[in-house]
Design a protein around this motif. Structure first.
Motif, PDB file in Angstrom:
ATOM      1  N   HIS A  24       0.838  -1.201   0.000  1.00  0.00           N
ATOM      2  CA  HIS A  24       0.000   0.000   0.000  1.00  0.00           C
ATOM      3  C   HIS A  24       0.874   1.252   0.000  1.00  0.00           C
ATOM      4  N   LEU A  25       0.277   2.352  -0.394  1.00  0.00           N
ATOM      5  CA  LEU A  25       0.959   3.639  -0.361  1.00  0.00           C
ATOM      6  C   LEU A  25       0.828   4.247   1.035  1.00  0.00           C
ATOM      7  N   VAL A  26       1.750   5.145   1.357  1.00  0.00           N
ATOM      8  CA  VAL A  26       1.772   5.819   2.650  1.00  0.00           C
ATOM      9  C   VAL A  26       1.561   7.317   2.406  1.00  0.00           C
ATOM     10  N   SER A  27       0.811   7.957   3.291  1.00  0.00           N
ATOM     11  CA  SER A  27       0.557   9.387   3.142  1.00  0.00           C
ATOM     12  C   SER A  27       1.785  10.196   3.563  1.00  0.00           C
ATOM     13  N   ASP A  28       2.075  11.222   2.790  1.00  0.00           N
ATOM     14  CA  ASP A  28       3.155  12.164   3.117  1.00  0.00           C
ATOM     15  C   ASP A  28       2.531  13.545   3.248  1.00  0.00           C
ATOM     16  N   ILE A  29       2.386  13.997   4.491  1.00  0.00           N
ATOM     17  CA  ILE A  29       1.765  15.291   4.770  1.00  0.00           C
ATOM     18  C   ILE A  29       2.809  16.364   5.079  1.00  0.00           C
ATOM     19  N   SER A  30       4.062  16.034   4.901  1.00  0.00           N
ATOM     20  CA  SER A  30       5.136  16.972   5.266  1.00  0.00           C
ATOM     21  C   SER A  30       5.067  18.287   4.501  1.00  0.00           C
ATOM     22  N   GLY A  31       4.504  18.273   3.308  1.00  0.00           N
ATOM     23  CA  GLY A  31       4.369  19.515   2.543  1.00  0.00           C
ATOM     24  C   GLY A  31       3.485  20.533   3.239  1.00  0.00           C
ATOM     25  N   TRP A  32       2.531  20.048   4.034  1.00  0.00           N
ATOM     26  CA  TRP A  32       1.660  20.967   4.768  1.00  0.00           C
ATOM     27  C   TRP A  32       2.449  21.762   5.792  1.00  0.00           C
ATOM     28  N   TRP A  33       3.430  21.130   6.407  1.00  0.00           N
ATOM     29  CA  TRP A  33       4.206  21.793   7.461  1.00  0.00           C
ATOM     30  C   TRP A  33       5.252  22.729   6.848  1.00  0.00           C
ATOM     31  N   ARG A  34       5.713  22.395   5.650  1.00  0.00           N
ATOM     32  CA  ARG A  34       6.782  23.177   5.020  1.00  0.00           C
ATOM     33  C   ARG A  34       6.288  24.499   4.444  1.00  0.00           C
ATOM     34  N   ASP A  35       5.024  24.542   4.044  1.00  0.00           N
ATOM     35  CA  ASP A  35       4.475  25.740   3.412  1.00  0.00           C
ATOM     36  C   ASP A  35       3.947  26.710   4.473  1.00  0.00           C
ATOM     37  N   PRO A  36       4.562  27.896   4.616  1.00  0.00           N
ATOM     38  CA  PRO A  36       4.167  28.804   5.700  1.00  0.00           C
ATOM     39  C   PRO A  36       2.734  29.325   5.582  1.00  0.00           C
ATOM     40  N   VAL A  37       2.237  29.517   4.384  1.00  0.00           N
ATOM     41  CA  VAL A  37       0.876  30.015   4.218  1.00  0.00           C
ATOM     42  C   VAL A  37      -0.129  28.950   4.654  1.00  0.00           C
ATOM     43  N   THR A  38       0.103  27.711   4.254  1.00  0.00           N
ATOM     44  CA  THR A  38      -0.768  26.602   4.656  1.00  0.00           C
ATOM     45  C   THR A  38      -0.709  26.402   6.164  1.00  0.00           C
ATOM     46  N   LEU A  39       0.482  26.408   6.702  1.00  0.00           N
ATOM     47  CA  LEU A  39       0.651  26.220   8.143  1.00  0.00           C
ATOM     48  C   LEU A  39      -0.111  27.280   8.931  1.00  0.00           C
ATOM     49  N   ALA A  40      -0.021  28.517   8.487  1.00  0.00           N
ATOM     50  CA  ALA A  40      -0.714  29.613   9.181  1.00  0.00           C
ATOM     51  C   ALA A  40      -2.232  29.497   9.070  1.00  0.00           C
ATOM     52  N   ALA A  41      -2.716  28.906   7.990  1.00  0.00           N
ATOM     53  CA  ALA A  41      -4.162  28.815   7.769  1.00  0.00           C
ATOM     54  C   ALA A  41      -4.801  27.612   8.466  1.00  0.00           C
ATOM     55  N   LEU A  42      -4.018  26.611   8.823  1.00  0.00           N
ATOM     56  CA  LEU A  42      -4.586  25.378   9.377  1.00  0.00           C
ATOM     57  C   LEU A  42      -5.329  25.583  10.698  1.00  0.00           C
TER      58      LEU A  42
END
Length: 182
Positions: A24-42
């Protein structure tokens, strides 16, 4: 949640093949933490459905919850309480209230603990996590809240992957479904 944030979450997410023999594939959510705009909006996006319920504290489980929980708590202007797992090897000192989850998506039962001094009868709790598949850890956290006399208001998550009836029963509000992630 804005359409822009939803699009960004999908864009920054990856399914990863962990090795050639994987089933099976594994989820990689690390891009959410790396992007400052996304991180601030979460944080604001996660708490929006619960703001009118006026939570007094955010509770989130190790490990990813230790990032998302404080983001949500800050957005609400309330405190954060960590839910520890003994497998992490970092249990806090002092009295703890424990609960064991029902089997999760891997068939494991997860033990969770919260420091007694950080959760009490006057608390209205918002549980926050990154991904909910079976609701097992959510149930355990609600059990801890109830044992401490606190009121669990519901759960905010980035991704929900459980049947809609379960999400309704556990009062789960998600920013995305696994279907939206492709």
């Amino acid at each position: 949640m804005s359409a822009e944030l939803r699009e960004r979450l999908v864009e920054l997410f990856r399914w990863v093949d962990p090795d050639p023999g994987a089933t099976h594939l594994v989820s990689d959510i690390s891009g959410w933490w790396r992007d400052p705009v996304t991180l601030a909006a979460l944080g604001p996006a996660l708490v929006a459905p619960f703001r009118s319920a006026r939570p007094t504290v955010v509770v989130a489980p190790a490990v990813t919850g230790f990032l998302l929980g404080p983001l949500a708590a800050t957005a609400l202007g309330v405190g954060f309480v960590a839910a520890h797992k003994p497998a992490d090897g970092r249990l806090p000192a002092g009295p703890l209230t424990w609960a064991q989850s029902p089997p999760d998506f891997r068939g494991r039962r997860v033990d969770l603990a919260i420091r007694d001094r950080h959760l009490g009868p006057d608390d209205r709790v918002l549980v926050v996590d990154d991904w909910v598949t079976t609701g097992a850890q959510v149930r355990a956290l609600y059990e801890i809240c109830t044992a401490r006399g606190a009121e669990p208001l519901g759960t905010a998550t980035i991704v929900v992957d459980c049947p809609p009836a379960l999400a309704t029963d556990l009062r789960i509000h998600a920013l995305l479904t696994t279907t939206q992630l492709g």
